[in-house]
Design an enzyme around this catalytic site. Structure first.
Site, PDB file in Angstrom:
ATOM      1  N   GLN A   3      28.680 -16.314  43.539  1.00 57.27           N
ATOM      2  CA  GLN A   3      27.797 -15.138  43.559  1.00 57.27           C
ATOM      3  C   GLN A   3      26.879 -15.082  44.772  1.00 57.27           C
ATOM      4  O   GLN A   3      26.544 -14.006  45.259  1.00 57.27           O
ATOM      5  CB  GLN A   3      26.958 -15.098  42.273  1.00 57.27           C
ATOM      6  CG  GLN A   3      25.823 -16.119  42.176  1.00 57.27           C
ATOM      7  CD  GLN A   3      26.264 -17.512  41.758  1.00 57.27           C
ATOM      8  OE1 GLN A   3      27.441 -17.722  41.462  1.00 57.27           O
ATOM      9  NE2 GLN A   3      25.347 -18.463  41.726  1.00 57.27           N
ATOM     10  N   CYS A  46      28.365  -9.125  43.865  1.00 59.33           N
ATOM     11  CA  CYS A  46      29.327 -10.235  43.951  1.00 59.33           C
ATOM     12  C   CYS A  46      30.526 -10.006  43.031  1.00 59.33           C
ATOM     13  O   CYS A  46      31.679 -10.198  43.428  1.00 59.33           O
ATOM     14  CB  CYS A  46      28.627 -11.543  43.602  1.00 59.33           C
ATOM     15  SG  CYS A  46      27.610 -11.455  42.104  1.00 59.33           S
ATOM     16  N   ASN A  47      30.260  -9.586  41.791  1.00 60.07           N
ATOM     17  CA  ASN A  47      31.361  -9.383  40.840  1.00 60.07           C
ATOM     18  C   ASN A  47      32.241  -8.202  41.237  1.00 60.07           C
ATOM     19  O   ASN A  47      33.469  -8.276  41.161  1.00 60.07           O
ATOM     20  CB  ASN A  47      30.792  -9.160  39.435  1.00 60.07           C
ATOM     21  CG  ASN A  47      30.353 -10.459  38.794  1.00 60.07           C
ATOM     22  OD1 ASN A  47      31.092 -11.442  38.804  1.00 60.07           O
ATOM     23  ND2 ASN A  47      29.149 -10.481  38.241  1.00 60.07           N
ATOM     24  N   HIS A  55      29.804  -3.330  35.286  1.00 57.88           N
ATOM     25  CA  HIS A  55      30.688  -3.719  36.394  1.00 57.88           C
ATOM     26  C   HIS A  55      31.860  -2.748  36.573  1.00 57.88           C
ATOM     27  O   HIS A  55      32.256  -2.465  37.702  1.00 57.88           O
ATOM     28  CB  HIS A  55      31.201  -5.145  36.176  1.00 57.88           C
ATOM     29  CG  HIS A  55      30.084  -6.119  35.935  1.00 57.88           C
ATOM     30  ND1 HIS A  55      29.670  -6.475  34.677  1.00 57.88           N
ATOM     31  CD2 HIS A  55      29.280  -6.764  36.798  1.00 57.88           C
ATOM     32  CE1 HIS A  55      28.658  -7.324  34.771  1.00 57.88           C
ATOM     33  NE2 HIS A  55      28.397  -7.519  36.041  1.00 57.88           N
ATOM     34  N   ARG A 109      27.191 -16.488  35.460  1.00 63.27           N
ATOM     35  CA  ARG A 109      26.210 -17.578  35.551  1.00 63.27           C
ATOM     36  C   ARG A 109      24.838 -17.009  35.148  1.00 63.27           C
ATOM     37  O   ARG A 109      24.507 -15.869  35.465  1.00 63.27           O
ATOM     38  CB  ARG A 109      26.194 -18.182  36.969  1.00 63.27           C
ATOM     39  CG  ARG A 109      25.929 -17.182  38.107  1.00 63.27           C
ATOM     40  CD  ARG A 109      24.434 -17.010  38.339  1.00 63.27           C
ATOM     41  NE  ARG A 109      24.096 -16.119  39.424  1.00 63.27           N
ATOM     42  CZ  ARG A 109      23.628 -14.877  39.273  1.00 63.27           C
ATOM     43  NH1 ARG A 109      23.511 -14.362  38.065  1.00 63.27           N
ATOM     44  NH2 ARG A 109      23.278 -14.156  40.322  1.00 63.27           N
ATOM     45  N   THR A 134      18.166 -15.405  48.916  1.00 60.53           N
ATOM     46  CA  THR A 134      19.519 -15.941  48.727  1.00 60.53           C
ATOM     47  C   THR A 134      20.555 -15.233  49.610  1.00 60.53           C
ATOM     48  O   THR A 134      21.329 -15.870  50.316  1.00 60.53           O
ATOM     49  CB  THR A 134      19.909 -15.807  47.240  1.00 60.53           C
ATOM     50  OG1 THR A 134      18.883 -16.439  46.471  1.00 60.53           O
ATOM     51  CG2 THR A 134      21.251 -16.434  46.946  1.00 60.53           C
ATOM     52  N   HIS A 178      30.371 -17.446  38.930  1.00 59.03           N
ATOM     53  CA  HIS A 178      30.878 -16.608  37.834  1.00 59.03           C
ATOM     54  C   HIS A 178      32.357 -16.955  37.615  1.00 59.03           C
ATOM     55  O   HIS A 178      33.029 -17.442  38.528  1.00 59.03           O
ATOM     56  CB  HIS A 178      30.851 -15.127  38.200  1.00 59.03           C
ATOM     57  CG  HIS A 178      29.512 -14.552  38.518  1.00 59.03           C
ATOM     58  ND1 HIS A 178      28.474 -14.497  37.628  1.00 59.03           N
ATOM     59  CD2 HIS A 178      29.051 -13.943  39.642  1.00 59.03           C
ATOM     60  CE1 HIS A 178      27.429 -13.882  38.184  1.00 59.03           C
ATOM     61  NE2 HIS A 178      27.758 -13.551  39.420  1.00 59.03           N
TER      62      HIS A 178
HETATM   63  P1  NAD Z   1      16.209 -13.197  46.235  1.00 60.45           P
HETATM   64  O1  NAD Z   1      15.094 -13.016  45.278  1.00 60.45           O
HETATM   65  O2  NAD Z   1      16.831 -14.531  46.390  1.00 60.45           O
HETATM   66  O3  NAD Z   1      15.742 -12.733  47.690  1.00 60.45           O
HETATM   67  C1  NAD Z   1      15.032 -11.550  47.903  1.00 60.45           C
HETATM   68  C2  NAD Z   1      14.027 -11.777  49.010  1.00 60.45           C
HETATM   69  O4  NAD Z   1      13.353 -10.564  49.291  1.00 60.45           O
HETATM   70  C3  NAD Z   1      12.953 -12.799  48.634  1.00 60.45           C
HETATM   71  O5  NAD Z   1      12.760 -13.648  49.737  1.00 60.45           O
HETATM   72  C4  NAD Z   1      11.722 -11.941  48.366  1.00 60.45           C
HETATM   73  O6  NAD Z   1      10.531 -12.624  48.644  1.00 60.45           O
HETATM   74  C5  NAD Z   1      11.943 -10.818  49.352  1.00 60.45           C
HETATM   75  N1  NAD Z   1      11.211  -9.579  49.059  1.00 60.45           N
HETATM   76  C6  NAD Z   1      10.684  -9.153  47.891  1.00 60.45           C
HETATM   77  N2  NAD Z   1      10.101  -7.956  48.052  1.00 60.45           N
HETATM   78  C7  NAD Z   1      10.259  -7.606  49.341  1.00 60.45           C
HETATM   79  C8  NAD Z   1       9.866  -6.494  50.136  1.00 60.45           C
HETATM   80  N3  NAD Z   1       9.192  -5.485  49.614  1.00 60.45           N
HETATM   81  N4  NAD Z   1      10.216  -6.486  51.444  1.00 60.45           N
HETATM   82  C9  NAD Z   1      10.899  -7.515  52.002  1.00 60.45           C
HETATM   83  N5  NAD Z   1      11.285  -8.597  51.307  1.00 60.45           N
HETATM   84  C10 NAD Z   1      10.978  -8.643  49.997  1.00 60.45           C
HETATM   85  O7  NAD Z   1      17.282 -12.098  45.840  1.00 60.45           O
HETATM   86  P2  NAD Z   1      18.838 -12.123  46.180  1.00 60.45           P
HETATM   87  O8  NAD Z   1      19.536 -12.919  45.144  1.00 60.45           O
HETATM   88  O9  NAD Z   1      19.050 -12.437  47.613  1.00 60.45           O
HETATM   89  O10 NAD Z   1      19.225 -10.613  45.898  1.00 60.45           O
HETATM   90  C11 NAD Z   1      19.014  -9.590  46.847  1.00 60.45           C
HETATM   91  C12 NAD Z   1      19.931  -8.437  46.540  1.00 60.45           C
HETATM   92  O11 NAD Z   1      21.277  -8.904  46.605  1.00 60.45           O
HETATM   93  C13 NAD Z   1      19.773  -7.807  45.151  1.00 60.45           C
HETATM   94  O12 NAD Z   1      20.085  -6.434  45.232  1.00 60.45           O
HETATM   95  C14 NAD Z   1      20.834  -8.514  44.344  1.00 60.45           C
HETATM   96  O13 NAD Z   1      21.260  -7.769  43.227  1.00 60.45           O
HETATM   97  C15 NAD Z   1      21.931  -8.631  45.383  1.00 60.45           C
HETATM   98  N6  NAD Z   1      22.908  -9.698  45.132  1.00 60.45           N
HETATM   99  C16 NAD Z   1      22.506 -10.925  44.698  1.00 60.45           C
HETATM  100  C17 NAD Z   1      23.462 -11.887  44.432  1.00 60.45           C
HETATM  101  C18 NAD Z   1      23.088 -13.246  43.909  1.00 60.45           C
HETATM  102  O14 NAD Z   1      23.851 -13.831  43.187  1.00 60.45           O
HETATM  103  N7  NAD Z   1      21.950 -13.794  44.237  1.00 60.45           N
HETATM  104  C19 NAD Z   1      24.813 -11.611  44.648  1.00 60.45           C
HETATM  105  C20 NAD Z   1      25.186 -10.377  45.165  1.00 60.45           C
HETATM  106  C21 NAD Z   1      24.221  -9.406  45.385  1.00 60.45           C
END
Ligand code: NAD
Length: 337
Positions: free
Chosen positions: A301, A140-141, A194, A168, A11, A220
């Site tokens: 987010q 994000c928050n 947070h 969410r 994401t 959110h």
């Molecule tokens: P996600 O699950 O959508 O994406 C993570 C990706 O990393 C996936 O493609 C997964 O296959 C890959 N992955 C897993 N293990 C791995 C490894 N060892 N090496 C390389 N790639 C690997 O997760 P996301 O939502 O993008 O979240 C990533 C980070 O961003 C987290 O720390 C999360 O807390 C943070 N974040 C997420 C959001 C959100 O709303 N989605 C918002 C802000 C911050």
């Protein structure tokens, strides 16, 4: 050109890759994935070099007909900086890899603050990241809260922040998340994580946060109460916040009543993936009672941290100051509704 590696192409990672590619001073050297899913396929269609994040699973890519450029170690070795966008907790496991190749790294909000030299929000503490090796772009928050608190502190002083976060349940692609039909105090303990997280950006801030989770995927919603150090007219606060490039004040005339219409608006104006990089503050919710300020804001987010990652790259490598970087990122991505 700054050569950027993206480890974790989900994401956040895929959005950061597109944003980095749009920068005149950066190149995406490659993206690393653990397995060959639809995101791996689209990475190749977009001409990103694809690296295998886990050696034992590298064969799976060939079996799926996807060409791999090499192991993630090669990518990390060749890059000027790595953006780690792996799931919460995996970034901490990857830190040793980045240290081994002496490559500075950005981590995301799911990692603990004590993993890194500094936590980062471009508007609030850009300079703290200059020259740091390990930097965490806050969640994000926390990003959404910091962007509002920074100008309020500068203009009026802030005595106390109280925020209720209606979160969410999961992102649209997270089919395993919930609740499906419930409202959860989440976390049930107070304060939620947070508030302390925002304090990693402003160490002398008094802030309490409460969280809830609801069956929604789009955004959110924050209900914010800030006790200022001075009595201020709501109209003045509106003017102050309207000046901020990453705050979108939703005018009453737009008749946007919630996150559904906000996303519809993002699609109508042609935003990639219907992303909304800005905080979305309902203009008419900005109210003051004595020294207390109230407002509602929607936070997308999946995307508000993306311009922050781009700025953090320039901060870590000392390539620009906050103002220059934010302006360039905004211009190239099209931030500012
Ligand atoms: P996600 O699950 O959508 O994406 C993570 C990706 O990393 C996936 O493609 C997964 O296959 C890959 N992955 C897993 N293990 C791995 C490894 N060892 N090496 C390389 N790639 C690997 O997760 P996301 O939502 O993008 O979240 C990533 C980070 O961003 C987290 O720390 C999360 O807390 C943070 N974040 C997420 C959001 C959100 O709303 N989605 C918002 C802000 C911050």
């Amino acid at each position: 050109m700054i050569q950027v590696a993206i480890n974790g192409y989900g994401t956040i990672g895929k959005r950061v890759a597109d944003a980095v590619r749009a920068q005149p001073d950066m190149d995406v050297l490659g993206v690393a994935k653990t397995r060959p899913n639809f995101e791996a396929e689209t990475a190749l269609e977009k001409d990103f070099d694809l690296y295998a994040a886990i050696e034992e699973r590298a064969d799976q890519f060939a079996e799926a007909g996807l060409e791999i450029a090499g192991p993630v170690e090669d990518l990390v070795d060749a890059a000027d900086i790595v953006v780690d966008a792996t799931p919460s907790g995996i970034g901490a496991e990857n830190k040793a890899l980045y240290e081994e190749y002496d490559t500075p790294a950005l981590y995301q909000g799911g990692e603990d603050a004590d993993l890194v030299d500094t936590s980062f929000n471009a508007r609030s503490n850009f300079a703290d990241a200059v020259g740091a090796d390990h930097v965490r772009v806050v969640s994000c928050n926390t990003t959404g809260l910091s962007r509002v608190i920074a100008p309020l502190r500068e203009a009026y002083g802030v005595e106390k922040v109280r925020a209720t976060l209606v979160r969410r349940g999961g992102d649209p692609g997270q089919t395993d998340r919930g609740p499906i039909n419930d409202i959860l105090p989440n976390p049930v303990t107070i304060p939620s994580h947070h508030g302390p997280d925002v304090e990693t950006i402003f160490d002398d801030l008094d802030i309490d946060t409460l969280g809830m989770k609801v069956p929604a995927t789009l955004m959110h919603m924050h209900s914010l109460n800030v006790t200022l150090e001075a009595e201020v007219d709501a109209a003045d606060v509106r003017e102050l916040l309207a000046e901020e490039s990453r705050l979108f004040l939703i005018p009453e005339t737009m008749a946007i009543d919630g996150s559904g219409k906000l996303k519809e608006y993002a699609m109508d104006v042609g935003r990639p993936r219907a992303d909304i990089w800005e905080n979305c503050i309902w203009e008419e919710s900005i109210s003051t009672v004595g020294r207390d300020l109230y407002l509602f804001q929607g936070i997308h987010q999946e995307s508000d941290v993306v311009p922050e990652n781009v700025d953090a790259i320039r901060a870590v490598l000392g390539e620009a100051d906050a103002e220059e970087s934010i302006e360039l990122t905004n211009e190239t991505m099209g931030v500012g509704l």
